[in-house]
Design an enzyme around this catalytic site. Structure first.
Site, PDB file in Angstrom:
ATOM      1  N   GLU A 101       0.871  -1.171   0.000  1.00  0.00           N
ATOM      2  CA  GLU A 101       0.000   0.000   0.000  1.00  0.00           C
ATOM      3  C   GLU A 101       0.913   1.226   0.000  1.00  0.00           C
ATOM      4  OE1 GLU A 101      -2.725   0.275   3.307  1.00  0.00           O
ATOM      5  OE2 GLU A 101      -3.427   2.248   2.633  1.00  0.00           O
TER       6      GLU A 101
ATOM      7  N   ARG B  85       5.408 -12.831   9.584  1.00  0.00           N
ATOM      8  CA  ARG B  85       6.077 -11.584   9.225  1.00  0.00           C
ATOM      9  C   ARG B  85       7.408 -11.490   9.951  1.00  0.00           C
ATOM     10  NH1 ARG B  85       2.349  -7.896   9.170  1.00  0.00           N
ATOM     11  NH2 ARG B  85       3.618  -6.064   9.404  1.00  0.00           N
TER      12      ARG B  85
ATOM     13  N   LYS C  90       4.551   0.705   9.149  1.00  0.00           N
ATOM     14  CA  LYS C  90       4.619   2.045   8.554  1.00  0.00           C
ATOM     15  C   LYS C  90       3.928   3.077   9.434  1.00  0.00           C
ATOM     16  CE  LYS C  90       3.150   0.181   4.750  1.00  0.00           C
ATOM     17  NZ  LYS C  90       2.572  -0.073   3.430  1.00  0.00           N
TER      18      LYS C  90
HETATM   19  P1  ATP Z   1       2.864  -2.152   7.690  1.00  0.00           P
HETATM   20  O1  ATP Z   1       2.281  -2.663   8.956  1.00  0.00           O
HETATM   21  O2  ATP Z   1       4.312  -1.921   7.775  1.00  0.00           O
HETATM   22  O3  ATP Z   1       2.121  -0.998   7.118  1.00  0.00           O
HETATM   23  P2  ATP Z   1       1.523  -3.695   5.822  1.00  0.00           P
HETATM   24  O4  ATP Z   1       1.337  -5.159   5.806  1.00  0.00           O
HETATM   25  O5  ATP Z   1       0.335  -2.880   6.150  1.00  0.00           O
HETATM   26  O6  ATP Z   1       2.743  -3.377   6.701  1.00  0.00           O
HETATM   27  P3  ATP Z   1       1.627  -3.419   3.029  1.00  0.00           P
HETATM   28  O7  ATP Z   1       2.106  -2.286   2.217  1.00  0.00           O
HETATM   29  O8  ATP Z   1       0.179  -3.714   3.000  1.00  0.00           O
HETATM   30  O9  ATP Z   1       2.112  -3.169   4.480  1.00  0.00           O
HETATM   31  O10 ATP Z   1       2.460  -4.729   2.725  1.00  0.00           O
HETATM   32  C1  ATP Z   1       2.867  -5.186   1.464  1.00  0.00           C
HETATM   33  C2  ATP Z   1       3.299  -6.608   1.587  1.00  0.00           C
HETATM   34  O11 ATP Z   1       4.408  -6.717   2.462  1.00  0.00           O
HETATM   35  C3  ATP Z   1       2.188  -7.463   2.163  1.00  0.00           C
HETATM   36  O12 ATP Z   1       2.102  -8.655   1.439  1.00  0.00           O
HETATM   37  C4  ATP Z   1       2.632  -7.696   3.579  1.00  0.00           C
HETATM   38  O13 ATP Z   1       2.142  -8.918   4.056  1.00  0.00           O
HETATM   39  C5  ATP Z   1       4.150  -7.679   3.455  1.00  0.00           C
HETATM   40  N1  ATP Z   1       4.765  -7.295   4.721  1.00  0.00           N
HETATM   41  C6  ATP Z   1       4.555  -6.165   5.431  1.00  0.00           C
HETATM   42  N2  ATP Z   1       5.255  -6.170   6.587  1.00  0.00           N
HETATM   43  C7  ATP Z   1       5.948  -7.344   6.596  1.00  0.00           C
HETATM   44  C8  ATP Z   1       6.860  -7.953   7.520  1.00  0.00           C
HETATM   45  N3  ATP Z   1       7.198  -7.362   8.675  1.00  0.00           N
HETATM   46  N4  ATP Z   1       7.378  -9.154   7.201  1.00  0.00           N
HETATM   47  C9  ATP Z   1       7.057  -9.756   6.053  1.00  0.00           C
HETATM   48  N5  ATP Z   1       6.200  -9.252   5.148  1.00  0.00           N
HETATM   49  C10 ATP Z   1       5.646  -8.059   5.405  1.00  0.00           C
HETATM   50 MG    MG Z   2      -1.228  -2.112   5.418  1.00  0.00          MG
END
Ligand code: ATP
Ligand code: MG
Length: 575
Positions: free
Chosen positions: A43, A269, A279
């Site tokens: 995102e 994760r 983020k």
């Molecule tokens: P954040 O909590 O940092 O915003 P998010 O999952 O909301 O993380 P996205 O931009 O939606 O962020 O994530 C893009 C991809 O990266 C998704 O497939 C998510 O599962 C993966 N991802 C995000 N954080 C991690 C992590 N700590 N370890 C492994 N994969 C991750």
């Molecule tokens: Mg997210």
């Protein structure tokens, strides 16, 4: 999750197998799929971090390994928090990590028309309805883990009425939050995700790509599975917290005649000790001024790690070594540091840099003489050659390499003590000059043994320490920024009950040394260039150096076995 460190120089072991590789291998063998299609779906509401790198390496890596393709998809369905600036940064970071989506760059917002059609089809099939309860009321009706939810009074609206309301939602007749489109599944489901989840909401907000065309936006659970299906994804790999959403992912696809039904696979994760990862939290650090920006070298973001001096190779190596599991765990930050040390050891040119200078005058060395000492650029890689280091009568050495009263096991300089200057001579300390008012040692008087030049026959004479040095006359000024972990707590989110993670910020995470002296070969070093400062660690040139004044970031210190000994002894000594 700690795996034993790989010995430097040994060939990389074959990638360890994991449950996702096993699934894919089986799917190809049984003919369920003939080509693997994965996607990385960030995102664009912030910069990528090291956790995302795990997902990038996994998705792009598996596609490459099995001869498939991986899409980069910007999951941009939330107009308020997303930004083109982040989109460009994400593309830069994924490319920098070493991956290529070729022409497969997609945006969930490009599917808004298709998603809207799907919503209409669900309504027509009696599988979705417009609810007009407030957000609070919807929450109250939702029940808990132990109690079933209650039906909304609007759940029984007719298809005709739902179609009319949804059309008017889209036409902009209603204010934000007045209506929401919900899936009609089961308010008594033991899985709260399945209790008529919202699919579309009203948001009168311009979107960074679709502009003001829409005032209804699809929610994640509706968008994600359909985007995967539209793109022909075979394996939709996501993190564990979406496990409960998998039945919904499957439900949506099962209700609609879709091109394909991808398999959602969850993995744990990445969590790192002494680090916050989401983020949402990282943006707090930026906005709260706790760091200088998303690319502050203390941030776990890809741009922060890049500025810090990390290489894509080290990050990929780290992601491979931590593996993929089904259960959450915390990886030791030391593992990431191990990966970068391992990589830079092979490729970084060794140089001499004195961070806290102390003047040394070699009394018996001629005033005007300058000798060029030959120095090895990288003992790990003879192909990197040698360079010439100017040596003269007045030098800088590291302040901490001298003790007026050396404790036991301190073998460096002290009054009457001999040490070797790397690539040069053995010197002996014969006097100490102090500031008259403060008593601080400001200069050492030494003599050198002219027979002991490195490489000459008599150079074999043994002394117990070898110091790095820089010739005063030839030294280049530099600022050096030393970084320590950003948080003092191993789990900065531990203070859960309302305690803000920023209370665990390490006040000593940045130390700026502004009077450093580096060898002349570093003059004009380009931003991003990486070096090993002998005996100290790996450093890289910061973009702040643009004006000509050199600024270095410490990427990581050398493995300092002494620090451990010293800590164990809790004494104030150093070798
Ligand atoms: P954040 O909590 O940092 O915003 P998010 O999952 O909301 O993380 P996205 O931009 O939606 O962020 O994530 C893009 C991809 O990266 C998704 O497939 C998510 O599962 C993966 N991802 C995000 N954080 C991690 C992590 N700590 N370890 C492994 N994969 C991750
Ligand atoms: Mg997210």
């Amino acid at each position: 999750m700690k795996s034993p460190p790989r010995t430097t120089g040994a060939p990389a072991p074959p990638p360890p197998s994991n449950f996702i590789r096993t699934i894919i291998t089986d799917d190809l063998r049984t003919g369920k799929h003939s080509r693997v299609v994965t996607r990385f779906p960030p995102e664009p509401n912030g910069h990528l971090h090291i956790g995302h790198a795990k997902s990038v390496c996994l998705n792009f890596g598996l596609a490459a390994e099995f001869g498939g393709v991986c899409n980069l998809r910007l999951d941009d369905t939330n107009p308020e928090t997303e930004d083109v600036e982040y989109v460009e940064a994400i593309k830069t970071d994924v490319r920098w990590l070493g991956f290529d989506w070729h022409d497969r760059l997609f945006y969930a917002s490009d599917y808004f028309d298709k998603l809207h059609d799907c919503a209409v089809r669900l309504i027509e099939a009696g599988k979705a309805y417009v609810d007009s309860l407030s957000a609070d009321e919807i929450r109250e009706h939702r029940g808990t883990l132990t109690e079933p939810g209650r039906d909304s009074p609007h759940r029984s609206r007719s298809v005709k009425e739902n179609l009319d309301l949804f059309m008017r939602m889209r036409a902009g007749e209603f204010a934000d939050g007045t209506h929401v489109l919900r899936a009609k599944i089961d308010m008594a489901s033991p899985n709260p995700v399945m209790r008529d989840p919202p699919l579309y909401r009203i948001r009168h907000a311009a979107h960074h790509r679709s502009g003001a065309r829409w005032c209804v936006y699809p929610l994640y659970d509706f968008t994600h599975c359909l985007s995967d299906s539209i793109e022909g994804i075979t394996h939709s790999i996501c993190t564990l917290e979406f496990e409960n959403n998998r039945p919904l992912y499957d439900w949506v696809l099962d209700q609609l005649a879709v091109p394909c039904h991808p398999q959602q696979i969850e993995f744990a994760r990445l969590n790192l000790s002494y680090t916050v990862m989401s983020k949402r939290k990282l943006v707090k650090l930026v906005e709260g001024g706790h760091v200088s920006g998303w690319d502050d070298p203390r941030m776990p973001t890809i741009c922060g790690l890049r500025r810090r001096g990390y290489t894509p190779e080290a990050i990929r190596d780290f992601c491979e070594r931590i593996g993929v599991a089904k259960r959450d765990s915390v990886v030791d930050l030391a593992m990431l540091e191990h990966s970068i040390r391992d990589d830079l050891n092979k490729r970084a040119r060794r140089v001499m840099a004195v961070l806290r200078p102390l003047r040394v005058v070699i009394e018996n060395y001629p005033e005007e003489t300058v000798e060029e000492m030959e120095a090895v650029n990288n003992p790990e890689d003879p192909a990197m050659g040698t360079r010439r280091l100017p040596f003269s009568r007045v030098l800088y050495v590291e302040r901490e390499d001298f003790r007026e009263e050396p404790p036991p096991k301190f073998f460096r300089l002290a009054p009457g003590r001999e040490v070797r200057l790397r690539y040069a001579y053995i010197i002996k300390c014969v006097g100490v000059v102090k500031d008259e008012t403060t008593g601080e040692v400001v200069e050492l008087r030494c003599i050198y043994d002219s027979e002991t030049r490195s490489g000459s026959p008599a150079s074999a004479r043994k002394v117990k320490a070898t110091l790095h040095w820089v010739s005063v006359r030839h030294a280049v000024d530099a600022e050096v920024r030393l970084y320590d972990r950003l948080f003092t707590a191993e789990d900065p989110e531990a203070g859960r009950d309302g305690a803000d993670f920023t209370i665990f910020l390490n006040p000593g995470s940045l130390e700026r040394l502004t009077a450093c002296k580096v060898e002349p070969s570093l003059a004009g070093a380009a931003p991003g260039a990486r070096y090993q400062f002998e005996r100290q660690g790996y450093f890289c040139v910061d973009p702040d150096s643009a004006g000509g004044a050199l600024v270095f970031n410490r990427t990581v210190s050398l493995r300092d076995t002494w620090a451990k000994i010293e800590k164990a002894a809790a004494g104030d000594t150093a070798p």
